[in-house]
Design a protein around this motif. Sequence first.
Motif, mmCIF file in Angstrom:
data_model
loop_
_atom_site.group_PDB
_atom_site.id
_atom_site.type_symbol
_atom_site.label_atom_id
_atom_site.label_comp_id
_atom_site.label_asym_id
_atom_site.label_seq_id
_atom_site.Cartn_x
_atom_site.Cartn_y
_atom_site.Cartn_z
ATOM 1 N N MET A 148 0.816 -1.254 0.115
ATOM 2 C CA MET A 148 0.026 0.098 0.062
ATOM 3 C C MET A 148 0.839 1.373 0.047
ATOM 4 O O MET A 148 0.706 2.260 -0.641
ATOM 5 N N TYR A 149 1.881 1.116 0.985
ATOM 6 C CA TYR A 149 2.736 2.438 0.956
ATOM 7 C C TYR A 149 3.542 2.907 -0.389
ATOM 8 O O TYR A 149 3.476 3.907 -0.997
ATOM 9 N N VAL A 150 4.182 1.597 -0.838
ATOM 10 C CA VAL A 150 4.970 1.708 -2.076
ATOM 11 C C VAL A 150 4.238 2.215 -3.279
ATOM 12 O O VAL A 150 4.448 3.408 -4.000
ATOM 13 N N SER A 151 2.844 1.845 -3.317
ATOM 14 C CA SER A 151 1.920 1.901 -4.463
ATOM 15 C C SER A 151 1.442 3.489 -4.261
ATOM 16 O O SER A 151 1.366 4.236 -5.128
ATOM 17 N N THR A 179 11.485 9.035 16.789
ATOM 18 C CA THR A 179 12.554 8.132 16.769
ATOM 19 C C THR A 179 12.380 7.344 15.423
ATOM 20 O O THR A 179 13.291 7.146 14.627
ATOM 21 N N ILE A 180 11.237 6.676 15.652
ATOM 22 C CA ILE A 180 10.807 5.545 14.506
ATOM 23 C C ILE A 180 10.755 6.280 13.177
ATOM 24 O O ILE A 180 11.289 5.660 12.251
ATOM 25 N N VAL A 181 10.283 7.200 13.081
ATOM 26 C CA VAL A 181 9.840 7.911 11.520
ATOM 27 C C VAL A 181 11.325 8.390 11.133
ATOM 28 O O VAL A 181 11.420 8.163 9.992
ATOM 29 N N MET A 182 11.912 8.998 11.878
ATOM 30 C CA MET A 182 13.372 9.676 11.351
ATOM 31 C C MET A 182 14.500 8.387 11.204
ATOM 32 O O MET A 182 15.136 8.613 10.241
ATOM 33 N N GLY A 183 14.260 7.474 12.004
ATOM 34 C CA GLY A 183 14.981 6.283 11.774
ATOM 35 C C GLY A 183 14.739 5.676 10.709
ATOM 36 O O GLY A 183 15.791 4.993 10.064
ATOM 37 N N VAL A 184 13.648 5.273 10.394
ATOM 38 C CA VAL A 184 13.228 4.696 9.028
ATOM 39 C C VAL A 184 13.539 5.550 7.924
ATOM 40 O O VAL A 184 14.243 4.979 6.828
ATOM 41 N N MET A 185 13.427 6.770 7.962
ATOM 42 C CA MET A 185 13.551 7.624 6.840
ATOM 43 C C MET A 185 15.128 7.941 6.467
ATOM 44 O O MET A 185 15.575 8.105 5.324
ATOM 45 N N LEU A 186 15.975 7.764 7.506
ATOM 46 C CA LEU A 186 17.456 7.997 7.321
ATOM 47 C C LEU A 186 18.172 6.585 7.115
ATOM 48 O O LEU A 186 19.258 6.736 6.735
ATOM 49 N N GLY A 187 17.385 5.343 7.139
ATOM 50 C CA GLY A 187 18.100 4.215 6.785
ATOM 51 C C GLY A 187 19.242 4.002 7.654
ATOM 52 O O GLY A 187 19.234 3.899 8.906
ATOM 53 N N GLY A 188 20.567 3.652 7.139
ATOM 54 C CA GLY A 188 21.468 2.924 7.650
ATOM 55 C C GLY A 188 22.003 4.344 8.717
ATOM 56 O O GLY A 188 22.523 3.818 9.735
ATOM 57 N N THR A 189 22.098 5.397 8.318
ATOM 58 C CA THR A 189 22.676 6.302 9.056
ATOM 59 C C THR A 189 21.654 6.539 10.507
ATOM 60 O O THR A 189 22.252 6.560 11.529
ATOM 61 N N MET A 203 12.323 6.305 -2.974
ATOM 62 C CA MET A 203 12.218 6.648 -1.575
ATOM 63 C C MET A 203 11.415 5.653 -0.691
ATOM 64 O O MET A 203 11.827 5.144 0.573
ATOM 65 N N ALA A 204 10.361 5.044 -1.302
ATOM 66 C CA ALA A 204 9.588 4.027 -0.704
ATOM 67 C C ALA A 204 10.186 2.730 -0.497
ATOM 68 O O ALA A 204 10.098 2.028 0.622
ATOM 69 N N ALA A 205 10.959 2.469 -1.360
ATOM 70 C CA ALA A 205 11.786 1.257 -1.267
ATOM 71 C C ALA A 205 12.686 1.231 -0.139
ATOM 72 O O ALA A 205 13.003 0.161 0.475
ATOM 73 N N LEU A 206 13.434 2.372 -0.344
ATOM 74 C CA LEU A 206 14.368 2.438 0.890
ATOM 75 C C LEU A 206 13.767 2.439 2.150
ATOM 76 O O LEU A 206 14.497 1.836 3.207
ATOM 77 N N ALA A 207 12.451 3.076 2.351
ATOM 78 C CA ALA A 207 11.848 3.080 3.798
ATOM 79 C C ALA A 207 11.386 1.861 4.266
ATOM 80 O O ALA A 207 11.448 1.240 5.253
ATOM 81 N N VAL A 208 11.203 0.919 3.063
ATOM 82 C CA VAL A 208 10.450 -0.512 3.395
ATOM 83 C C VAL A 208 11.758 -1.392 3.633
ATOM 84 O O VAL A 208 11.728 -1.869 4.676
#
Length: 273
Positions: free
Chosen positions: A61-64, A125-135, A208-213
């Motif tokens: 749903m998110y990616v689409s 923390t959850i939202v920024m952590g997911v959006m920043l990926g490995g960093t 962007m969506a694929a990176l967040a997933v």
Amino acid sequence: MATDAHDGSVPEADARGQRVLDLLDKAIGAQSPLVRKNIARARQRNPEATPAQVIRNLERMYVSTLSGTGAAVGGTAAAPGVGTGVALALSAGEALSSLELTALFALSIAEVHGVPIDEIERRRTIVMGVMLGGTGSTTITKIAERTGQHWGRQVVAKVPAETLRQINKILGRNFITKYGTKQGIIVLGRVAPFGIGAVIGGGANAAMAALAVRASRRAFGPAPTSWDGWRAAHRPRAGTRLAASVRWRASSAPPPPESTTAPCRHLRAVWTS
């Protein structure tokens, strides 16, 4: 949050950073109340779906939706007769929608895993952590002085709020630098000549969506085998009235909401399940 998220050395940069973090908090605030509705939508076709099935549906749903949003705005902004100023305004509005969708996705995944999202610092923390990926993952585990995989379960769910505030100060700086820059590039891409903007917008949002997933999978690990963690996270405290939203204790999965309207009111046309 915003006042702690930058060092104050350059006033103009601080002002821009403040605006970026204000948008982030606005997105988190707007989508947090809709997390359970989003989960219910993900299991709408199969009320007995397992957590793993619900997570897969949330990802699809998110990616689409995010890809469709970028393509729709890109095509509109690049259409003949749409001036550059109008196109940039459209793209700027869509950037907030991307934040909203990503915040909703990240918090929904945390919810399925039974990670508490009742406090604003945990949600940040959850939202920024997911959006920043490995960093984001590196920053969180370093400051929390925890090792191992799946920071979403090992850190966010267990460390005190004061530690999360320290984590969010660093994540906020990284968010301003990395996420803001990427969004600026995407906004410019959407005012390309007609016919090209849609491709650039949809492709950039899909990436962007694929990176967040991928980041969410690293953050939380394998899906729970049952809804027991979800039930434990939402068990009413002693002495409080049992809320209608959790009167499902005998059920094997979360209850359907009163309404399953699309999470973002301005994205109803592109939301797909």
